[in-house]
Design an enzyme around this catalytic site. Structure first.
Site, PDB file in Angstrom:
ATOM      1  N   ARG A 128      -9.374  -5.145   6.887  1.00 53.30           N
ATOM      2  CA  ARG A 128     -10.204  -4.819   5.735  1.00 53.30           C
ATOM      3  C   ARG A 128     -11.208  -5.936   5.485  1.00 53.30           C
ATOM      4  O   ARG A 128     -10.926  -7.109   5.706  1.00 53.30           O
ATOM      5  CB  ARG A 128      -9.335  -4.627   4.488  1.00 53.30           C
TER       6      ARG A 128
ATOM      7  N   TYR B 269     -12.292   0.521  11.202  1.00 59.08           N
ATOM      8  CA  TYR B 269     -10.906   0.036  11.198  1.00 59.08           C
ATOM      9  C   TYR B 269     -10.152   0.327   9.901  1.00 59.08           C
ATOM     10  O   TYR B 269     -10.659   0.063   8.800  1.00 59.08           O
ATOM     11  CB  TYR B 269     -10.886  -1.486  11.434  1.00 59.08           C
TER      12      TYR B 269
ATOM     13  N   LYS C  23      -6.675   3.315   1.084  1.00 60.85           N
ATOM     14  CA  LYS C  23      -6.972   2.363   0.016  1.00 60.85           C
ATOM     15  C   LYS C  23      -8.112   2.858  -0.874  1.00 60.85           C
ATOM     16  O   LYS C  23      -8.104   2.688  -2.085  1.00 60.85           O
ATOM     17  CB  LYS C  23      -7.292   0.985   0.603  1.00 60.85           C
TER      18      LYS C  23
ATOM     19  N   HIS D  41      -0.010  -0.035  -5.177  1.00 63.43           N
ATOM     20  CA  HIS D  41       0.179  -0.485  -3.791  1.00 63.43           C
ATOM     21  C   HIS D  41       1.662  -0.779  -3.586  1.00 63.43           C
ATOM     22  O   HIS D  41       2.086  -1.928  -3.514  1.00 63.43           O
ATOM     23  CB  HIS D  41      -0.673  -1.740  -3.570  1.00 63.43           C
TER      24      HIS D  41
ATOM     25  N   SER E  60      -0.837  -7.072   1.096  1.00 64.65           N
ATOM     26  CA  SER E  60      -0.937  -6.629   2.483  1.00 64.65           C
ATOM     27  C   SER E  60      -0.180  -7.578   3.410  1.00 64.65           C
ATOM     28  O   SER E  60      -0.294  -8.802   3.281  1.00 64.65           O
ATOM     29  CB  SER E  60      -2.407  -6.572   2.892  1.00 64.65           C
TER      30      SER E  60
ATOM     31  N   CYS F  35       2.955  -8.261   3.587  1.00 59.45           N
ATOM     32  CA  CYS F  35       3.986  -9.063   2.920  1.00 59.45           C
ATOM     33  C   CYS F  35       5.316  -8.330   2.823  1.00 59.45           C
ATOM     34  O   CYS F  35       6.169  -8.684   1.996  1.00 59.45           O
ATOM     35  CB  CYS F  35       3.513  -9.501   1.539  1.00 59.45           C
TER      36      CYS F  35
ATOM     37  N   ASP G  26       3.601   2.314   1.510  1.00 57.88           N
ATOM     38  CA  ASP G  26       2.392   1.565   1.133  1.00 57.88           C
ATOM     39  C   ASP G  26       1.834   1.929  -0.245  1.00 57.88           C
ATOM     40  O   ASP G  26       1.322   1.057  -0.931  1.00 57.88           O
ATOM     41  CB  ASP G  26       1.306   1.780   2.195  1.00 57.88           C
TER      42      ASP G  26
ATOM     43  N   ARG H  20      -1.952  -2.872  14.648  1.00 59.87           N
ATOM     44  CA  ARG H  20      -1.240  -1.851  13.862  1.00 59.87           C
ATOM     45  C   ARG H  20      -0.778  -0.690  14.731  1.00 59.87           C
ATOM     46  O   ARG H  20      -1.346  -0.428  15.797  1.00 59.87           O
ATOM     47  CB  ARG H  20      -2.169  -1.293  12.771  1.00 59.87           C
TER      48      ARG H  20
END
Ligand code: GTP
Ligand code: SPV
Ligand code: MN
Length: 609
Positions: free
Chosen positions: A73, A215, A224, A244, A266, A268, A291, A390
């Site tokens: 991001r 991406y 998001k 989130h 993110s 974590c 998420d 990812r």
């Protein structure tokens, strides 16, 4: 399906206007079928962008390598373009919406030349459910189409629900790399340079315009952009929460069930916690979401959560059969890998995958041949997989997916967890004294910045309130107010209890003290018990901390270490509070709810008592 067949006049007009602006060679409306998915993958293979993987090891799966400027991001190119700057607040980038649309319209002019425009009708949440929201993404990236197939519910059935007058969030996306006559991508991931990338949100008109990146969260606009930045605005206006957060189901040895959500920034640990395999005998964890959580109040006054997504866009490095077997199983087939290493036998590889790579050579995420690693480690900066590599995998393939994961009614939440990567000060776990105390603690959460964002701050601790810093679509001070109001207008005894966790404490040698992953079930068990009015705790200035015997000690954690991660670090907290007063809260000016200053005064007083 072609554009003429669209039954929604507004949608048809919007697509036609986009075609006129972006000048694609052709236009397709996506139907969401398997045949369509396979065709998208084939197109990317033919363009040299995707590599088919070993069909025995990873059937139906491919690997992509993106451009080094397009690996995560881009927060400093992400905009909340509200009518008034003060509505975006101090934590968001703002540009006047008319001005931004002018800039971006110029960029979109002819941006799809030489490409196909795909129109993707998608639903966040089960198609047709009351809680679901519909979006339509226009994109020139078949990679995006394929990923959207996995991450959301795409296709004709969404158009049926939309009918001729339904409401949808219009989402523009272009990679910003038109092709000249005869020109092909030829293995070059298409995107625009960093200073031409824009990830823009128009909260009043509920529109998303994205340009220049292909991406993840920059391009898969249901995630998001819609499900957090736009949805947080809807949630504020309509009295619910778009967060989130992972959603997990936990069953204790007596067969009692609770649902817990957790907000961590993110990279974590949300996906890992959502799929955790408890080391504690008799306990079971199942996944509802990894998420994002949308939560609304039920008639019984409790908060019910749904997962608006249909797949996982999970961090690959660090994932292995020990740390997260369920994630490894989820991406064993029909998956898309991005920026992982490619082994000689057509398998993917990443740091901490649990083994070295076979053969002599491996191809790294940049496409370079390198010696095949013997172990699963690489020196920092020389990783074979990008640290934000990812996997995209269907949630339905997860062995521990909860049976209720698609229930449109959602699951009733007993606890909220907040946390981040904090090498010092923040204890393993503590419980807020009340809703307002929990909101205060949530508002000051900090975490080290991870590779999930392109930033020169990676590794530094920053405040990331509620893990929503990059995802709140409006003024963060108003967001705090929204949380406080929900507490004031509902019966607190029915609201989730609020907890703070930190799996990432380090010792003086820089090693993690707490083993994490499945061992986190020891903490979940205490949280579960606290929600049932059990679980031993001691009241401290920062909340309820477990007594030393309340959480069983993992092998390899000494008693001294356990004491260290379960104590109140008085000097650390004093510094924390001083930083909040001096640097954090003042940012929000008048919008910082006075209730939070009352909490700040109170905690300061408790430390000075
Ligand atoms: P986003 O998808 O970016 O929102 O990330 P996430 O919050 O879902 O994080 P994820 O679970 O994918 O974990 C990110 C990284 O942290 C991975 O490399 C994990 O292996 C690592 N990680 C997750 N849980 C733990 C833990 O309990 N302890 C330690 N030390 N590392 C963890
Ligand atoms: C995150 O960064 O929190 C993610 C990955 O979940 S992305 O979809 O790129 O936002
Ligand atoms: Mn995330």
């Amino acid at each position: 399906m072609n554009v003429q067949e669209l039954k929604h006049p507004g949608l048809k007009q919007w697509v036609e206007d986009a075609v006129a602006l972006m000048s694609p060679d052709s236009v397709e409306v996506c139907d969401g079928s398997k045949a369509e998915y396979d065709r998208m993958i084939q197109i990317t293979i033919d363009a040299g962008l995707a590599t088919p993987l070993n069909s025995e090891k990873l059937p139906g799966s491919v690997l992509f390598r993106s451009d080094p400027s397009d690996v995560a991001r881009v927060e400093n190119r992400t905009y909340i373009a509200s009518e008034r700057e003060e509505d975006a607040g101090p934590t968001n980038n703002w540009i006047n919406p008319a001005e931004l649309k002018k800039i971006m319209t110029e960029l979109y002019k002819g941006s799809m030349k030489g490409r196909t425009m795909y129109v993707i009708p998608f639903s966040m949440g089960p198609v047709g459910s009351d809680i679901a929201k519909i979006g339509v993404e226009i994109t020139d990236s078949p990679y995006v189409v394929a990923n959207m197939h996995i991450m959301t519910r795409v296709g004709t059935k969404v158009l049926e629900v939309l009918g001729s007058s339904g409401v949808y969030v219009p989402c523009f996306h272009s990679v910003g790399k038109p092709l000249g006559p005869g020109e092909k991508d030829q293995g070059q991931w298409p995107c625009a340079p960093l200073d031409k990338k824009y990830i823009s949100h128009f909260p009043e008109t509920r529109e998303i315009w994205s340009y220049g990146s292909g991406y993840g969260g920059n391009a898969l606009l249901g995630k998001k952009c819609l499900a957090l930045r736009i949805a947080s605005v809807l949630a504020r206006d309509e009295g619910w929460l778009a967060e989130h957060m992972l959603i997990l189901k936990i069953t204790n040895p007596e067969g009692e069930v609770k649902y817990i959500t957790g907000a961590f920034p993110s990279a974590c640990g949300k996906t890992n916690l959502a799929m955790l395999i408890p080391i504690l005998p008799g306990w079971k964890v199942e996944t509802v979401g990894d998420d994002i959580a949308w939560m609304k109040f039920g008639k019984d006054g409790r908060l019910y959560a749904i997962n608006p997504e249909a797949g996982f866009f999970g961090v690959a490095p660090g994932t292995n059969n020990e740390s997260n077997r369920n994630a490894m199983e989820s991406c064993k087939k029909n998956s898309i890998f991005t920026n992982c290493g490619l082994t000689e036998d057509g398998d993917v590889w990443w740091e901490l995958i649990g083994h070295g790579a076979p053969g002599k050579e491996i191809i790294d995420w940049k496409g370079n041949k390198r010696p095949a690693p013997q172990s699963d480690k690489s020196p920092k900066g020389e990783e074979i997989a990008h640290p934000n590599a990812r996997f995209t995998a269907p949630a339905s393939q997860c062995p521990c997916i909860a049976k209720e994961w698609e229930d449109p009614a959602g699951v009733p939440i007993s606890a909220f967890l907040f946390g981040g990567r904090r090498p010092k000060t923040i204890p393993l776990v503590n419980q807020a004294k009340s809703w307002i105390h929990g909101v205060f603690m949530g508002s000051i959460v900090g975490s080290e910045v991870t590779a999930a964002v392109i930033s020169d701050q990676v590794g530094q601790v920053r405040r990331d309130p509620f893990a929503m810093l990059p995802f709140c679509g409006y003024h963060m001070g108003d967001y705090f107010k929204h949380w406080i109001k929900l507490g004031q207008s509902h019966d607190e005894s029915k609201l989730p209890k609020i907890f703070f966790v930190n799996w990432f404490r380090k010792n003086d040698e820089g090693k993690f003290i707490w083993p994490g992953y499945g061992e986190n079930s020891r903490v979940l068990a205490w949280i579960f018990d606290r929600c049932s009015g059990k679980g031993k705790a001691e009241e401290t200035p920062i909340g309820f901390l477990p007594t030393l015997d309340a959480i069983t000690r993992p092998q390899g954690v000494s008693e001294t270490d356990m004491q260290e991660i379960l104590k109140v670090d008085i000097d650390g907290w004093k510094a924390e509070i001083a930083d909040v007063r001096k640097n954090h809260y003042p940012k929000f000016g008048d919008k910082l709810p006075k209730e939070l200053y009352t909490e700040l005064d109170a905690i300061e007083k408790r430390f000075n008592a």
